[in-house]
Design a protein around this motif. Structure first.
Motif, mmCIF file in Angstrom:
data_model
loop_
_atom_site.group_PDB
_atom_site.id
_atom_site.type_symbol
_atom_site.label_atom_id
_atom_site.label_comp_id
_atom_site.label_asym_id
_atom_site.label_seq_id
_atom_site.Cartn_x
_atom_site.Cartn_y
_atom_site.Cartn_z
ATOM 1 N N ASP A 269 0.830 -1.209 0.000
ATOM 2 C CA ASP A 269 0.000 0.000 0.000
ATOM 3 C C ASP A 269 0.868 1.265 0.000
ATOM 4 O OD1 ASP A 269 -2.304 -1.494 -0.022
ATOM 5 O OD2 ASP A 269 -2.625 -1.391 2.144
ATOM 6 N N ARG A 270 1.937 1.248 0.794
ATOM 7 C CA ARG A 270 2.820 2.420 0.861
ATOM 8 C C ARG A 270 3.520 2.652 -0.466
ATOM 9 N NH1 ARG A 270 7.995 3.393 1.311
ATOM 10 N NH2 ARG A 270 8.516 1.177 1.520
ATOM 11 N N MET A 271 4.066 1.583 -1.052
ATOM 12 C CA MET A 271 4.802 1.716 -2.307
ATOM 13 C C MET A 271 3.895 2.141 -3.465
ATOM 14 S SD MET A 271 7.834 -1.076 -2.863
ATOM 15 C CE MET A 271 9.489 -0.715 -2.246
ATOM 16 N N LYS A 272 2.654 1.742 -3.414
ATOM 17 C CA LYS A 272 1.725 2.115 -4.479
ATOM 18 C C LYS A 272 1.639 3.629 -4.658
ATOM 19 C CE LYS A 272 -1.685 -1.644 -4.688
ATOM 20 N NZ LYS A 272 -3.114 -1.981 -4.438
ATOM 21 N N ARG A 273 1.803 4.349 -3.575
ATOM 22 C CA ARG A 273 1.661 5.805 -3.621
ATOM 23 C C ARG A 273 2.892 6.495 -4.200
ATOM 24 N NH1 ARG A 273 -0.467 4.614 1.627
ATOM 25 N NH2 ARG A 273 1.498 5.266 2.592
ATOM 26 N N ASP A 274 4.035 5.820 -4.171
ATOM 27 C CA ASP A 274 5.291 6.482 -4.518
ATOM 28 C C ASP A 274 5.986 5.912 -5.750
ATOM 29 O OD1 ASP A 274 5.015 8.051 -2.182
ATOM 30 O OD2 ASP A 274 5.901 6.441 -0.976
#
Length: 213
Positions: free
Chosen positions: A79-84
């Motif tokens: 989820d975190r990597m999806k944003r960046d």
């Protein structure tokens, strides 16, 4: 737009999952994509490659971010990597555990590397079955493929008979892939004009076409 997720999975060890993850990551990074790598294999080979990359190539990974994750952290890191990032590549262990199922379920595409051998052929179907059960799209990729011969042709026929989804791109059995990994690089960085570079770029383009990015 959230990142696309590609999980590289295969129940048989030694199929080349880690090499494929690293080589694709470099190819996409050189094309200007923001790439995330997640290693869920306890062996940690991809983590070691990334540490070498930071030491010898660039402290920031040269366009590639990396994390090791397992258990409950895997979903959070995805989820975190999806944003960046634009694309996340997940390197999985050679057996069907909870983490693999999470990675397969979350993926937009499952890449299943397979050497043209009976053992790899037999080991591939359970991974495809898992992808089907998790309602994920899978694609078998011939990897470490020797020059054409009777065995390669026989395995191809079996794949056709089994109606397995197979990538048009074939990766050869090339020392250049491993040699670049030793330097913390991808072959696109260490030897841009090599046949191996053309092959991994063709695979990257084929994946991008299927994902629409």
């Amino acid at each position: 737009m959230p990142a696309k997720i590609v999980t590289i999975a295969q129940q048989k060890g030694g199929a080349g999952k880690t090499t494929m993850a690293a080589q694709l990551a470099v190819s996409y990074a050189r094309a200007g994509k923001r790439v995330g790598l997640i290693d869920i294999d306890p062996q940690g080979s991809l983590a070691t490659w990334y540490e070498v990359r930071k030491a010898l190539v660039a402290p920031d990974g040269a366009g590639i971010s990396f994390v090791q994750a397992s258990g409950w952290r895997l979903t959070n890191e995805l989820d975190r990597m999806k944003r960046d990032t634009d694309l996340i590549l997940v390197d999985s262990p050679p057996h069907a555990e909870t983490d693999v199922r999470i990675a397969v379920r979350a993926a937009d595409l499952i890449m299943v590397p397979m050497q043209p051998s009976p053992m790899d052929l037999w080991a591939t179907q359970p991974t495809l079955d898992m992808a089907k059960k998790e309602k994920s799209t899978a694609l078998v990729v011939f990897n470490r493929t020797p020059p054409k011969g009777k065995l390669v042709d026989a395995v191809r026929r079996k794949i056709v008979e089994a109606d397995m989804p197979v990538a048009a791109t074939v990766l050869g059995n090339r020392v250049a892939f491993a040699a670049s990994m030793m330097e913390g690089k991808g072959v696109a960085e260490s030897n841009p004009r090599h046949t191996a570079t053309k092959e991994i770029k063709a695979l990257a383009d084929e994946i991008a076409g299927k994902l629409g990015f």
